[in-house]
Design an enzyme around this catalytic site. Structure first.
Site, mmCIF file in Angstrom:
data_model
loop_
_atom_site.group_PDB
_atom_site.id
_atom_site.type_symbol
_atom_site.label_atom_id
_atom_site.label_comp_id
_atom_site.label_asym_id
_atom_site.label_seq_id
_atom_site.Cartn_x
_atom_site.Cartn_y
_atom_site.Cartn_z
ATOM 1 N N SER A 80 0.786 -1.233 0.000
ATOM 2 C CA SER A 80 0.000 0.000 0.000
ATOM 3 C C SER A 80 0.817 1.283 0.000
ATOM 4 O O SER A 80 0.250 2.372 -0.123
ATOM 5 C CB SER A 80 -0.968 0.013 1.185
ATOM 6 O OG SER A 80 -2.037 -0.871 0.955
ATOM 7 N N LYS A 83 0.113 3.294 -3.006
ATOM 8 C CA LYS A 83 -1.013 4.235 -3.069
ATOM 9 C C LYS A 83 -0.570 5.683 -3.210
ATOM 10 O O LYS A 83 -1.193 6.463 -3.923
ATOM 11 C CB LYS A 83 -1.910 4.071 -1.837
ATOM 12 C CG LYS A 83 -2.748 2.799 -1.835
ATOM 13 C CD LYS A 83 -3.622 2.726 -0.592
ATOM 14 C CE LYS A 83 -4.634 1.594 -0.693
ATOM 15 N NZ LYS A 83 -4.025 0.261 -0.671
ATOM 16 N N TYR A 190 -11.267 2.339 4.472
ATOM 17 C CA TYR A 190 -10.069 1.993 3.714
ATOM 18 C C TYR A 190 -10.354 0.802 2.809
ATOM 19 O O TYR A 190 -10.862 -0.224 3.261
ATOM 20 C CB TYR A 190 -8.943 1.662 4.690
ATOM 21 C CG TYR A 190 -7.592 1.463 4.058
ATOM 22 C CD1 TYR A 190 -7.018 2.463 3.287
ATOM 23 C CD2 TYR A 190 -6.890 0.285 4.251
ATOM 24 C CE1 TYR A 190 -5.762 2.288 2.726
ATOM 25 C CE2 TYR A 190 -5.637 0.099 3.695
ATOM 26 C CZ TYR A 190 -5.077 1.108 2.932
ATOM 27 O OH TYR A 190 -3.843 0.931 2.370
#
Length: 406
Positions: A80, A83, A190
């Site tokens: 992540s 991201k 999330y």
């Protein structure tokens, strides 16, 4: 306590058990103890200020118990932490005028109009309804579009089970069939928002996400070791993913990501090295510019480090729906979300200052950017579950030792 500068690195002498010890050695000891104690199979830590690298250290091997040590040039699945790179790629399109953050997502990806809200189940049949409003691109960027992940939402876990849909790590386009779990704009949730954002970037830019990130970020910054598709040489340098067995020893579980996914996963698909990703962190630290190369305007970077979710809050505690994947993430109360970044709203004593931006990856990689103090750091390992409490202690010990030098 004395301070001296050696090769642009600040070394502060402290005392441990009556013996003088450079703080750089103190950090080294934190990392080595993390491996020796079995808390982590391996670990690399790195930090920089606005003038350059101020710390690098590592402990352990690419495969636990092996003889190939990890280093700042070892490759990791940054998961992540991808991201923020995808978010910057989207913000670059905003600066170019090809993307409007306030536009509905289906303006760029018409198929998004088919995404519904999961209200519950009638037996094993999902109960779905249209969302109360159209989600915007900004809501994708801020995780307020209502989309979630299986490991932090039991309804999505059940939905995947009853529909036979794999989770996002499968690399299959079918994951984009996943429903929302809340109406857009009503809560921070999330999830696969950034994967959808990657699809939006492709529509706005006219190129695939890997090209958008290479042309806009990794290429200009000289991040030659960062990509969605590592070369054979880079894969040979990749840390193994680990889980701890019943006997307390770490074991290599084999590859967790598909070698040939059906789409470029904006939410988790990049591989990088600590030294390579640090260049990206330094660009954020320095207002969008690294070594004379600008990837974002300073005003855009300022916006990324500003609360973008209004009165909504980042959850003070997110409990896992999949203990095999993640223990839980506890950033503390009062946190907000900017563009791609978790923002702490208060100083952390002895650590990062209020307004710092940070995020992490599922395989236990973590970075932060503290623009007030003028430092950015990261810590890397490769194991599941995500951030067990003993790993959080290592993160904090590293950060505290680093800030003691500043």
């Amino acid at each position: 306590m004395t301070t001296r500068v050696v090769r642009a690195r600040v070394i502060v002498t402290t005392f441990l058990d009556g013996e003088e010890l450079p703080v750089s050695s103190t950090i080294d000891a934190v990392l080595q103890n993390a491996v020796d104690s079995g808390t982590m199979p391996n670990v690399v830590a790195i930090a920089a200020d606005r003038n350059g690298v101020i710390y690098e250290g590592a402990a352990g091997s690419r495969v636990a118990g092996g003889d190939d040590p990890v280093s700042p040039d070892t490759h990791f699945r940054i998961m992540s932490m991808t991201k923020m790179a995808a978010t910057v790629a989207a913000l670059q399109q905003v600066e170019k005028g090809t993307l409007d953050l306030d536009a509905p997502v289906d303006t760029y990806r018409p198929e998004f109009a088919d995404v519904q809200v999961l209200e519950g189940f009638d037996g094993d049949v999902p109960r779905l309804r249209p969302p109360a409003r159209r989600a915007t691109v900004k809501q994708l960027m801020t995780h307020t579009a209502g989309l979630s992940y299986w490991f932090w939402n039991e309804d999505i876990t059940r939905w995947q089970s009853v529909t036979g849909t794999p989770n996002v790590l499968s690399g299959s386009n079918v994951i984009f069939n996943a429903p929302m779990v809340a109406d857009p704009g009503t809560k921070y949730e999330y999830g696969i928002n950034t994967d959808w954002l990657g699809k939006v970037v492709e529509a706005a830019s006219g190129v695939t996400l890997d090209v958008a990130i290479k042309d806009g970020i990794t290429g200009p910054l000289g991040m030659d070791e960062t990509s969605f598709a590592p070369t054979d040489k880079q894969r040979a340098n990749l840390s193994a993913p680990h889980v701890k067995g019943e006997d307390g020893t770490w074991a290599d579980i084999g590859e967790v990501l598909p070698v040939s996914p059906e789409y470029y996963a904006a939410g988790h698909g990049l591989y990088s090295t600590p030294r390579d990703y640090l260049k990206f962190q330094q660009a954020l630290l320095c207002g969008g510019t690294f070594e004379g190369t600008t990837i974002l305007d300073r005003s855009t970077v300022d916006a990324a480090f500003t609360n973008q979710i209004g009165d909504l809050d980042f959850p003070a505690a997110i409990d896992t729906a999949d203990p095999a994947a993640t223990f839980g993430f506890y950033p503390g109360p009062g946190c907000k979300w900017g563009y791609g970044l978790l923002l702490n709203t208060a100083d952390v004593p002895g650590m990062r200052r209020a307004g710092s931006g940070a995020w992490a990856g599922l395989m236990n990689t973590h970075f932060w950017v503290d623009r007030t103090t003028g430092v950015t750091g990261a810590i890397y390992s490769q194991f599941l579950p995500f951030v067990p409490e003993e790993a959080l202690t290592v993160y904090a010990d590293f950060e505290k030792a680093l800030y003691a030098t500043l």
